[in-house]
Design an enzyme around this catalytic site. Structure first.
Site, short mmCIF file in Angstrom:
data_model
loop_
_atom_site.label_atom_id
_atom_site.label_comp_id
_atom_site.label_asym_id
_atom_site.label_seq_id
_atom_site.Cartn_x
_atom_site.Cartn_y
_atom_site.Cartn_z
CD GLU A 148 -5.88 0.81 8.64
OE1 GLU A 148 -6.14 1.40 7.33
OE2 GLU A 148 -7.07 0.49 8.98
CG HIS A 199 -13.09 3.63 7.16
ND1 HIS A 199 -13.42 3.61 5.87
CD2 HIS A 199 -12.76 5.09 7.38
CE1 HIS A 199 -12.61 4.68 5.28
NE2 HIS A 199 -12.38 5.44 5.85
CD GLU A 212 -11.86 14.36 4.54
OE1 GLU A 212 -12.12 13.35 5.23
OE2 GLU A 212 -10.90 14.14 3.76
NE ARG A 222 -8.78 7.48 10.06
CZ ARG A 222 -9.00 7.60 8.63
NH1 ARG A 222 -8.02 7.89 7.83
NH2 ARG A 222 -10.30 7.60 8.19
NE ARG A 237 -14.45 9.59 9.27
CZ ARG A 237 -13.33 9.50 8.19
NH1 ARG A 237 -12.63 8.40 8.71
NH2 ARG A 237 -13.29 9.98 7.17
CB ALA A 286 -7.62 6.93 0.24
CD GLN A 287 -14.91 7.39 -1.83
OE1 GLN A 287 -15.44 8.29 -1.17
NE2 GLN A 287 -15.33 6.34 -2.08
N GLY A 288 -10.95 10.84 0.17
CA GLY A 288 -10.74 12.08 0.84
C GLY A 288 -9.57 12.92 0.44
N GLY A 332 0.91 -1.21 0.01
CA GLY A 332 0.19 0.02 0.04
C GLY A 332 0.73 1.27 -0.01
CG LEU A 333 0.88 5.95 0.76
CD1 LEU A 333 1.64 6.29 -0.60
CD2 LEU A 333 0.00 7.20 1.11
CB ALA A 334 2.77 2.37 4.86
CG HIS A 341 -16.54 6.25 6.85
ND1 HIS A 341 -17.82 6.89 6.37
CD2 HIS A 341 -15.48 7.22 6.40
CE1 HIS A 341 -17.39 7.99 5.89
NE2 HIS A 341 -16.03 8.13 5.77
C1 LIG Z 1 -12.66 3.08 1.37
C2 LIG Z 1 -11.55 3.92 2.19
C3 LIG Z 1 -11.33 5.46 1.99
C4 LIG Z 1 -10.13 5.80 2.85
N1 LIG Z 1 -9.99 7.25 2.56
C5 LIG Z 1 -8.94 7.91 3.23
C6 LIG Z 1 -8.96 9.31 3.10
O1 LIG Z 1 -9.11 9.89 2.39
N2 LIG Z 1 -7.45 9.80 3.55
C7 LIG Z 1 -6.65 9.07 4.54
O2 LIG Z 1 -5.72 9.46 4.95
N3 LIG Z 1 -7.21 7.67 4.75
C8 LIG Z 1 -7.94 7.14 4.14
N4 LIG Z 1 -8.54 5.80 4.25
C9 LIG Z 1 -7.37 4.90 5.29
C10 LIG Z 1 -6.22 4.80 4.39
O3 LIG Z 1 -6.67 4.36 3.01
C11 LIG Z 1 -5.43 3.66 5.05
O4 LIG Z 1 -5.14 3.65 6.40
C12 LIG Z 1 -3.91 3.54 4.51
O5 LIG Z 1 -4.23 3.69 2.97
C13 LIG Z 1 -3.30 2.25 4.90
O6 LIG Z 1 -2.18 2.32 4.22
P1 LIG Z 1 -1.15 0.96 4.34
O7 LIG Z 1 -0.22 0.92 3.40
O8 LIG Z 1 -0.77 0.79 5.72
O9 LIG Z 1 -2.14 -0.25 3.97
P2 LIG Z 1 -2.71 -0.75 2.86
O10 LIG Z 1 -3.05 0.41 1.71
O11 LIG Z 1 -4.20 -1.27 3.05
O12 LIG Z 1 -2.04 -2.03 2.11
C14 LIG Z 1 -1.62 -3.06 2.98
C15 LIG Z 1 -0.92 -3.83 1.65
O13 LIG Z 1 -0.44 -5.04 2.41
C16 LIG Z 1 -0.98 -6.07 1.89
N5 LIG Z 1 -1.09 -7.25 2.70
C17 LIG Z 1 -2.15 -7.64 3.47
N6 LIG Z 1 -1.64 -8.85 4.28
C18 LIG Z 1 -0.64 -9.14 3.69
C19 LIG Z 1 0.25 -10.37 3.91
N7 LIG Z 1 -0.10 -11.16 4.84
N8 LIG Z 1 1.62 -10.21 3.33
C20 LIG Z 1 1.87 -9.31 2.26
N9 LIG Z 1 1.16 -8.43 2.15
C21 LIG Z 1 -0.10 -8.40 2.90
C22 LIG Z 1 -2.11 -5.71 1.04
O14 LIG Z 1 -2.41 -6.61 -0.12
C23 LIG Z 1 -1.82 -4.22 0.72
O15 LIG Z 1 -0.61 -4.43 -0.57
C24 LIG Z 1 -9.59 5.05 3.80
C25 LIG Z 1 -9.70 3.88 3.73
C26 LIG Z 1 -10.58 3.11 3.11
C27 LIG Z 1 -11.04 1.85 2.79
#
Ligand SMILES: Cc1cc2nc3c(=O)[nH]c(=O)nc-3n(C[C@H](O)[C@H](O)[C@H](O)COP(=O)(O)OP(=O)(O)OC[C@H]3O[C@@H](n4cnc5c(N)ncnc54)[C@H](O)[C@@H]3O)c2cc1C
Length: 530
Positions: free
Chosen positions: A367, A343, A119, A378, A284, A51-53, A19-21, A238
C-alpha cells in the site's frame, strides 16, 4: 536502557514493514539475506492481518485475467495503467499458488477448486477467501510460519524507521529507533537494497479501519528523501465500518453486501436503489458517499444482514460477528450501524513495473506504493494481490546478493528492552497534535472536499507541524503525507473515483485524465500558497 550501535549492517537487503508485502518479498528473496523491520511483533500492526474479503484472482472457470484487468480499469475511473492491470491480473494465479504452498488454507470446494466470493464492481465471483472472512489473519499466520523457519530472513521487532539514509544520490538504508523512543538517537541500518513496505495512511484519519501505526510514515519518509509521489489525493473510504466507540473502527466486509445485505436508514428505508443501478454493489466510492450524505443529513445508516444471512452470519462471517458481539450488537436480530471510514490509499510512492522508486536503491511495494493499478479507485481485494505481485517482482529485480544458507545472526549491540506495544500506542493516540491532525483529515480532506476546506486543512497541518510539542521525524512523516493528500486534492479541480470535490462535482477528462505526480517541493509550495 536502550543501547544503540550507531550503524548496523543488514548484510544484504532491508525490508521496512512486515505486512503481506514485506514478508512476501522476504520469502521470495530467500535464500538471499534480508533483514525485516517490524514495529510490533510479527502479525500485529499490519492492515494485512485485518483483511476480511480475500485476494482477487481470475482463477474461476468462467474468468480470465483480461476480464479482471477490465474490471480494475472501470473501477479506477479512467486512470488505471492498463498494462499494469494486465500483468498483475496475469500473475495472480501464480501468487495465490505461492500463498497456498506456504500454508494458506484457502476455502475449497469438494473438487479442490477455490471457493470464490463476489465483491462490488467485479463482473464475476473472483475473490479467493479463507474461513469466510478471515483471509488476512490466516494468510499472515501461514506466511509468518514460513518466515520464521527461513534462515536467510532476520526479523527485528520493536523497531520503527524514521528516515531514509542516502549517500551519493542513492538510498543506502534507513535511520530507525525503538518504537515509542521518540527522543533516542536513531541507529542507521545500512543495506545493499532498501524495500519500503510500511503500508498506507488510513490512520491519518480520525475515522479509519487501519491499524494505529499505519499513518503515512512510508510515503512521508520517501517524499522527504526526494521520491516522486503518485496520486496522493486518491483515498478510498470504506462505506461500512461498524459504528462503535472503537478506534480504529472495525470493518463489516463488502462480501456481506455481495451476499445480499442492504443499507437502510433508521426508518428501514433502503436508499441505494435510488442512487445507482447496482444498489449496494455500486463502486465503493459511490456507496461511501451515499452513506456519508445520509449521515450528514441527520440520518443513521445500518447494514441489514438479517434477511439474506440470518444466523448464518455467525459462522460465515465470524470476524464481523465477533466485532458486533464486542459492541453489543446482535446482527441476527438487528441491523448493524455503519459509517464510512478511511480505508485504503490508492496513491503512494511512485514505482515502475519492477517496484523501483525514483530514488536509486529504493524499491517500494504494497500500500505504500503507487503502481498505477488502482487509478482513482481500488477494485475490492486487488490490494493484497498487488502486494504479492510487486513483492515478487522486486525480489526478481534485486540482483547481486549472494545466497546464504546459515541463519543471520541477531543484531548485536541492541537492547530493545520489552516491546511496549500497547503502552506506546496509547501514548501516541493521546498525543494532541496527532489527534488534531486526524480530525483535520476526516473533517476537511475526507469523503467530500472543497477548496475552502482544503486550504484550511493545509494551513492547519502547517501550523501543527510548526507548533506541536516535541515534533519528531515520525510526526513530520505524518504531516508530510497529510500535506500531499490535501495539496493534490486542492490541485485536482474535478471529481474522480475516491476524490470528490463538491465545488467541482464532475469528472473533467479534458484537463484531468491523468495521474498526479508530485514532489515535496510542489506539495509544500501549494501548502504555503493555500
Ligand atoms: C480492515 C481491513 C480490511 C481489508 N480487507 C482487504 C481485503 O479483503 N482484500 C484486500 O486485497 N485488501 C484488503 N485491505 C487492504 C489491505 O489489507 C492492505 O492494502 C494491505 O494489507 C497492505 O499490505 P502492506 O504489506 O503494504 O501493509 P500493512 O499490512 O499495513 O503492513 C505495513 C507494515 O509496516 C509497518 N510499519 C509502519 N510504519 C513503519 C515504520 N515507520 N517503520 C517500520 N515499519 C513500519 C507496520 O507495522 C506493518 O508491519 C483491507 C484493509 C483493512 C484495514
Amino acid at each position: 536502557m536502550t543501547v544503540f550501535d550507531n550503524t548496523l549492517d543488514a548484510d544484504g537487503a532491508l525490508i521496512v514493514g512486515a505486512g503481506l508485502a514485506g514478508l512476501f518479498c522476504a520469502l521470495k528473496l530467500a535464500p538471499r539475506p534480508v533483514t525485516v523491520l517490524s514495529p510490533k511483533p510479527l502479525g500485529f500492526g499490519a492492515s494485512s492481518t485485518w483483511a476480511q474479503g480475500g485476494v482477487a484472482a481470475a482463477v474461476g472457470p468462467d474468468d480470465s485475467p483480461h476480464a479482471h484487468a477490465l474490471d480494475t480499469g472501470i473501477a479506477g475511473a479512467g486512470i488505471v495503467d492498463m498494462d499494469v492491470a494486465e500483468h498483475v491480473a496475469a500473475e495472480a494465479a501464480a501468487r495465490i499458488e505461492d500463498l497456498a504452498r506456504w500454508g494458506t488454507p484457502f476455502d475449497r470446494d469438494s473438487a479442490g477448486g477455490y471457493v470464490l466470493s463476489r465483491e462490488a464492481a467485479h463482473s464475476r465471483n473472483r475473490v479467493v477467501r479463507v474461513s469466510g472472512d478471515r483471509a488476512g489473519a490466516e494468510i499472515m499466520k501461514a506466511i509468518i510460519g514460513a518466515v520464521r523457519t527461513t534462515p536467510s530472513i532476520r526479523i527485528v521487532e520493536g523497531i520503527t524507521a524514521v528516515d531514509l539514509a542516502r549517500a551519493d544520490g542513492r538510498v543506502i538504508g534507513v535511520y530507525a529507533r525503538k518504537l515509542g523512543d521518540r527522543y533516542g538517537e536513531p541507529v542507521m541500518i545500512r543495506a545493499r537494497a532498501t524495500i519500503l513496505a510500511a503500508g498506507g495512511l488510513g490512520g491519518l484519519y480520525a475515522i479509519t479501519t487501519n491499524p494505529p501505526g499505519v499513518r503515512g510514515h512510508a510515503m512521508g519518509m520517501a517524499a522527504r528523501a526526494g521520491a516522486v509521489i503518485g496520486d496522493p489525493e486518491f483515498v478510498q473510504f470504506h462505506p461500512t465500518a461498524i459504528l462503535t466507540d472503537r478506534d480504529p473502527a472495525p470493518l463489516a466486509t463488502e462480501a456481506l453486501r455481495g451476499e445480499g445485505a442492504i443499507l437502510v436508514d433508521e426508518t428501514g428505508h433502503r436508499f441505494m436503489p435510488d442512487i445507482h443501478p447496482d444498489a449496494e454493489l455500486a463502486p465503493r466510492d459511490i456507496v461511501a458517499r451515499a452513506n456519508f450524505r445520509q449521515i450528514k443529513a441527520g440520518h443513521k445508516v445500518f447494514l441489514d444482514t438479517r434477511e439474506c444471512l440470518g444466523d448464518r452470519i455467525l459462522t460465515a462471517f465470524p470476524t464481523v460477528a465477533q466485532y458486533c458481539a464486542e459492541a453489543g450488537i446482535d446482527p441476527v436480530a438487528e441491523p448493524i450501524p455503519v459509517t464510512p471510514a478511511a480505508h485504503y490509499h490508492m496513491g503512494g510512492v511512485k514505482v515502475d513495473e519492477w517496484g523501483r522508486s525514483s530514488l536509486p536503491g529504493l524499491w517500494v511495494c504494497g500500500e505504500a506504493s503507487c503502481t498505477g493499478l488502482h487509478g482513482a479507485n481500488r477494485l475490492a481485494s486487488n490490494s493484497l494481490l498487488e502486494a504479492t505481485v510487486y513483492a515478487a517482482r522486486i525480489a526478481d529485480d534485486i540482483s547481486g546478493l549472494e545466497p546464504v544458507r546459515h541463519a543471520l545472526a541477531p543484531f548485536a549491540g541492541i537492547d530493545w528492552d520489552e516491546v511496549e506495544g500497547e503502552a506506546v500506542e496509547e501514548r501516541l493516540r493521546n498525543l494532541v497534535a496527532v489527534q488534531d491532525l486526524r480530525h483535520v483529515m476526516t473533517d476537511l480532506v475526507g469523503v467530500e472536499r472543497d477548496a475552502e476546506g482544503l486550504r484550511r486543512a493545509l494551513a492547519r497541518i502547517a501550523e501543527l507541524e510548526r507548533t506541536a510539542q516535541g515534533v519528531t521525524r515520525s510526526f513530520l512523516n505524518m504531516t508530510t503525507s497529510a500535506s500531499f493528500v490535501a495539496a493534490a486534492a486542492l490541485k485536482r479541480t474535478e471529481s474522480r473515483g475516491g476524490h470528490f470535490r463538491t465545488d467541482f462535482p464532475k469528472t473533467d477528462d479534458a484537463h484531468w485524465h491523468a495521474h498526479t505526480e508530485m514532489t515535496l517541493k510542489e506539495a509544500l509550495t501549494i501548502r504555503a500558497e493555500a
